[in-house]
Design a protein around this motif. Sequence first.
Motif: not given
Length: 469
Positions: A196-207, A174-177, A28-38
Amino acid sequence: MTSNKNDCKGSRETPLPEYLRSGIEARLFPVLSTTSKEGRTTSIVLACFGKIEEFSAKLLSSVGMKIGKRATVKAWTEVVFSKQATDIKDRPDGLIAITIGKRRWRALVETKIGNNDLDPNQIERYRMLAKENDIDCLITISNHFATSPNSHPLEEVRKSRSKIPVFHWSWMYVLTTADLLLESGGVENPDQCMLLNELRRFLTHESAGVKGFDRFPREWTELNRLVSNGGAISPKSEDARAVISAWHQETRDLSLILSRMTYAGVIEKLSKKHIHQLDKRRKDELAALCENQQLTSSLFVPNSAASIDIIADLSRRSIDVGMSLEAPKDRVSTKARVNWLLRQIKNENVEGLNVRLLWPRTSETTQHSIAELREDINMVAETMPHLAVREFHLFLSVRLGAKFTQQIKFISEIERIVPEFYRNFGQNLTAWKQKPPKIGSDRQSGEDVSTEGLYEESKQFAAESKSGH
């Protein structure tokens, strides 16, 4: 409240299964480079599969995998298989593994974020990898839209001879589901609901890199220029093929937009042959575009009176949005039937709103504006005085002019007009339904319709016939 010093230690890392050489448990909180959006987006979404029961069940059911309370769902990212050749550089973005008793089901996951496109050659290599490792299927996720998960948007993937199925979810799907589950109260556990609400919040952010379909291809402008100059669209036109593909992207996105607006799963209404044969659908719609210079689609909102029919007319540069209703058979005259429809139109502003009347037999259709009918209802009976209208098509017609030909404006306008029609008119319509039959006044009990009762009724009928009554 007492605290146990072991309470906050957390769970240990899930050991890798024997079939994986390497992989990272989806976090849920991956330790990845800030450039690794995918990688970040993939990890967070896959982690939610194992944490939110209803979310994983809903999405996985769309690819034919039914799971319940007994299912164990695990997910990893950047996986390398034990049976994988060391010289293969490709690593699938993820793996979903489900265990139900002794049954095991696994799916490779390949994702793309933002404007990144799926690579059909890479997908074929993953299919080979799946076959070698007894993986059940491959799921791709990107900002590309698919009419249904089993109708992959890439033609090369659909035409492949590989027997490994490839399903596709758009990120907006996925977001709509997630959104529909939250708004319908479909998640039972409060903690999972919050997650799930946090996931929705994350997916709707431009990042997160998730977006809808917002631009038609440049071929759209070229095709409109051809039509405006009086040219004919060729069945072999590559511009037309590109436009048909983009239209399918837009109508699917539009169905998801309406789903979120209505809190219901809006679907594209297709014939059976088009549901199972996407290439047949493209061929038929290309032929219709060439012949009529129109793009068409039909969306169905659950429990609505009818499907929403959409026409984008290149020759008129207009968008028509409408719904068809059967005229009420319990009203005899056309005037009474039209009044039945008018009473359902609550909105005062009916500019551009028309109704097309379909008559019995081979009679031609007639058309009136709703504004005209509100002024003088009697005009409907003048054209066909001896017939009663059998069906109505209520539609809003909007001419867009130059906006129609623009790649971005066309999208924004259709995404404005269709929801407005449904909100102002469509959601208030009710389909006519035949009333249930009533018990006859002279047949109030079982004895009245017994053999003896019917015998007495027959004698009475015969007597009245002889007397001339």
